[in-house]
Design an enzyme around this catalytic site. Structure first.
Site, short mmCIF file in Angstrom:
data_model
loop_
_atom_site.label_atom_id
_atom_site.label_comp_id
_atom_site.label_asym_id
_atom_site.label_seq_id
_atom_site.Cartn_x
_atom_site.Cartn_y
_atom_site.Cartn_z
N GLY A 257 3.98 29.06 26.63
CA GLY A 257 4.90 30.12 27.03
C GLY A 257 4.66 30.55 28.46
O GLY A 257 5.61 30.83 29.21
N GLU A 274 8.77 34.10 22.68
CA GLU A 274 8.20 34.59 21.42
C GLU A 274 6.96 33.75 21.18
O GLU A 274 7.02 32.63 20.68
CB GLU A 274 9.24 34.45 20.31
N CYS A 308 4.41 33.30 13.00
CA CYS A 308 3.97 34.08 14.16
C CYS A 308 3.53 35.45 13.69
O CYS A 308 2.69 36.10 14.32
CB CYS A 308 5.11 34.25 15.15
#
Ligand code: UN1
Length: 518
Positions: A257, A274, A308
Site C-alpha cells: 500500500g 485499505e 482485514c
C-alpha cells in the site's frame, strides 16, 4: 467434493467458459466485454486450498492485453459519463439482480477457490448485492451543497463529476465483495473500472466478469467493467503508474500500500487504501461474557483469521481474564476444521502454503518472545493449507503482536484500568477495526470518544469483523486512511467542482477587494 466441482463447472460452462486445466483460449484473464487472447500465453493455475490440488487455469494478460483494456476503459468513459446517473443506476440494479441469480454457484466458487466456509462465501456475494442496491439509491443522490455567496446576485454551489478510469486491485480474502464496493460506486459515479484481482483467486474474478458481460450486453454497453489478471509486478505496476488511471483503489498489505500510495501520488493520481489491521477487543469487567465468547470466536477464527477486520488482540480486565480464557481455551478445540464446502465446518484452510509458513513463523517468534501458547499452534495432519486456531497469552513487549499475521492467532493481554487498555489498544501502527464489550454507558462512550479508539471502525458489544456495507469502511494510520462502500465514500470516486455564478450587472470582488480602473 467432486459433486461441488461438477456443479461449479456447469455454472461456468453455462456462462460460456470451460473450466479446465491447461492453456485454452476459452480460459482468459483479460476482458473488456470481449475476452482478449494474448500472444504470449502465460498460464495461472488456481489451487484449491482445501486439498492443494489445481482447479483450473487461465491465461494471464500480457502487455498488449493491458493496453487494449486500458484504452477501451478510457474510451468507454467518454460516453458512460454522459449517461445520466439514475440511468447508470439502472444498469447497476440489473447487475445486482444477476448476482442474485448466481448467488449460490458464485458463493460456492468463492469457498472452493479461497477456502472460506460456504456461509461466508454466500455472505460475500450478498455483500455484492447489497452494494449494488446501495449504489442504485445513490445514483439519485450524488448531491453537492450550495453556499450563500458574500457577494450580491451571486450563487455558489458544489458539484461532482465523474473521474475517469478507476483501477481496483483486490486481495484474495474478499475476492469479489471488495470489487463490488468499488465497482458499484464507480459505475454510478460515471467511471469505468479496471479490475486486477488477486492471483490467488482468478476464477471468481472471471466468473464475475462473465456475469458483468451478460448484463452489459443487455444494455448494449462495453468497457464499463474490465478485467486484467496478471502478476502485481507487471500488471499491477503498470496500473499504478498509468496516467490514464486517475484513481487506484488498493486492498492489501501495508508494505504494498505504501508503494501504491507513493507511486500514484508521484503522478498526482489518487489512491484509496485499505491496508493491514491489528484489530482488538477490550473486555471490561462488567461485560456480558456469553456475548464476548461468541463474538471472539467469529472474529478471531472466522475466515481462518484472514479478514482485514479479524480479531488479533484481546484485552481482558484482570478480574474476568481467568474465566474468559478458560472458556475460550475450551471452545477452540470444538471448532470443526475442514473442507469449507462441508456442512458443520467452521474453519477452512489458509489460502496457500506461504500463508501456512507465515503462521508457523509467527508461532516461532511467539515462543522466542516469551508468549505462552494456550491452545492450537500446530498444523493438522491432513492435505491442504490448514492450521490450528491459536490462543497466545501475550505481554505488551511482544513485537510479533504488533504485526498483522494473516492467520488465526489471537493474542490475549490483561489490564487493570480502562485507560491502560485504551493506551495498549492504540499503541500499534494499524488502525482499522476495534470493539469494546461493556454494560457501562460511560465505558462505551469513552471508547467511542476522541479519548478512546483511534480506529476507522469502533463497535460496542459487537466483534471487530463483519461490518455492514452501509457505513464507510476503512481505517487510520498504517491502514491507509481510505474509505470504501457506504456513507459518503462515493466522493472518492468523483471530482469536486466549486462553481460561482454572477447573475448581476456588477463585478464585486470577494473579501471587499477594490480593483477599479479609472
Ligand atoms: C476485508 O477483510 O478486506 O467487515 C474486508 C468485514 C467484511 C469486509 C472485510 N464486511 O469483515
Amino acid at each position: 467434493m467432486t459433486d461441488v466441482l461438477g456443479e461449479i463447472k456447469k455454472f461456468f460452462s453455462d456462462l460460456g467458459l470451460q473450466l479446465e486445466l491447461g492453456i485454452k483460449d476459452s480460459n482468459l484473464g483479460a476482458c473488456t466485454g470481449e475476452w482478449i487472447v494474448p500472444d504470449e500465453k502465460k498460464e495461472l493455475v488456481s489451487i484449491n486450498p482445501a486439498d492443494g490440488e489445481p482447479i483450473a487455469s487461465i491465461i494471464q494478460a500480457d502487455e498488449a492485453a493491458y493496453e487494449k483494456v486500458i484504452s477501451t476503459a478510457a474510451e468507454a468513459f467518454t460516453s458512460w459519463r454522459i449517461v445520466p446517473a439514475p440511468v447508470r443506476g439502472e444498469v447497476v440494479r440489473d447487475l445486482g439482480n444477476e448476482l442474485r441469480v448466481f448467488k449460490d454457484p458464485l458463493g460456492r466458487l468463492v469457498s472452493l477457490e479461497m477456502g472460506k466456509i460456504l456461509s461466508e462465501g454466500l455472505g460475500e456475494v450478498q455483500e455484492m448485492i447489497d452494494m449494488c442496491d446501495f449504489a442504485v439509491g445513490l445514483s439519485r443522490q450524488l448531491y453537492g451543497p450550495n453556499m450563500p455567496s458574500e457577494r450580491p446576485r451571486h450563487r455558489m454551489y458544489e458539484q461532482w463529476h465523474p473521474l475517469g478510469v478507476v483501477g481496483v486491485i483486490s486481495a484474495f480474502n474478499f475476492p469479489v465483495a471488495v470489487w463490488a464496493w468499488n465497482a458499484a460506486l464507480a459505475a454510478v459515479c460515471g467511471d469505468t473500472v479496471v479490475w486486477k484481482p488477486s492471483s490467488d483467486a482468478p476464477l471468481t474474478a472471471v466468473a464475475v466478469q462473465h456475469i458483468c458481460n451478460r448484463v452489459m450486453k443487455r444494455h448494449d454497453l462495453h468497457g464499463i467493467f474490465n478485467l486484467l489478471i496478471g502478476p502485481g509486478r507487471s500488471v499491477g505496476e503498470r496500473l499504478i503508474n498509468d496516467e490514464r488511471v486517475p484513481l487506484v483503489s488498493f486492498t492489501g498489505s501495508t508494505k504494498m500500500g505504501r508503494h501504491v500510495a507513493e507511486t500514484t501520488a508521484r503522478r498526482f493520481g489518487r489512491s484509496i487504501l485499505e491496508l493491514g489491521g491489528n484489530n482488538a477487543i477490550i473486555v471490561a469487567d462488567d461485560a456480558d461474557l456469553d456475548l464476548v465468547l461468541r463474538a471472539v470466536l467469529f472474529a478471531a477464527v472466522g475466515t481462518a483469521g484472514q479478514r482485514c477486520t479479524s480479531l488479533r488482540r484481546l484485552f481482558l480486565q484482570k478480574a474476568i481474564a481467568p474465566q474468559l480464557i478458560e472458556r475460550l481455551v475450551k471452545a477452540y478445540p470444538s471448532i470443526t476444521i475442514g473442507d469449507p464446502l462441508e456442512d458443520g465446518v467452521l474453519m477452512g484452510p489458509l489460502v496457500n502454503e506461504r500463508a501456512v509458513a507465515d503462521h508457523l513463523a509467527a508461532l516461532d517468534a511467539i515462543r522466542e518472545q516469551g508468549g505462552e501458547i494456550l491452545c492450537g499452534g500446530g498444523r493438522p495432519d491432513r492435505e491442504g493449507f490448514f492450521v490450528e486456531p491459536t490462543i497466545v497469552k501475550a505481554h505488551p513487549d511482544m513485537e510479533i503482536a504488533r504485526e498483522e499475521t494473516f492467520a488465526p492467532i489471537l493474542y490475549v493481554f490483561e489490564y487493570e484500568t480502562f485507560d491502560e487498555a485504551v493506551a495498549m489498544h492504540n499503541s500499534v501502527d494499524q488502525g482499522l477495526s476495534s470493539a469494546v464489550f461493556t454494560e457501562s454507558m460511560r465505558t462505551a462512550e469513552q471508547f467511542l470518544s476522541h479519548e478512546g479508539s483511534d480506529c476507522g471502525i469502533a463497535n460496542v458489544n459487537i466483534g471487530t469483523s463483519g461490518a455492514e456495507i452501509g457505513g464507510a469502511f476503512g481505517g487510520e494510520k498504517h491502514t491507509g486512511g481510505g474509505r470504501e462502500a457506504g456513507s459518503d465514500s462515493w466522493k472518492g470516486y468523483m471530482r469536486r467542482q466549486t462553481c460561482t455564478i454572477n447573475w448581476g450587472g456588477e463585478l464585486p470582488l470577494a473579501q471587499g477587494v477594490k480593483f477599479e480602473v479609472e
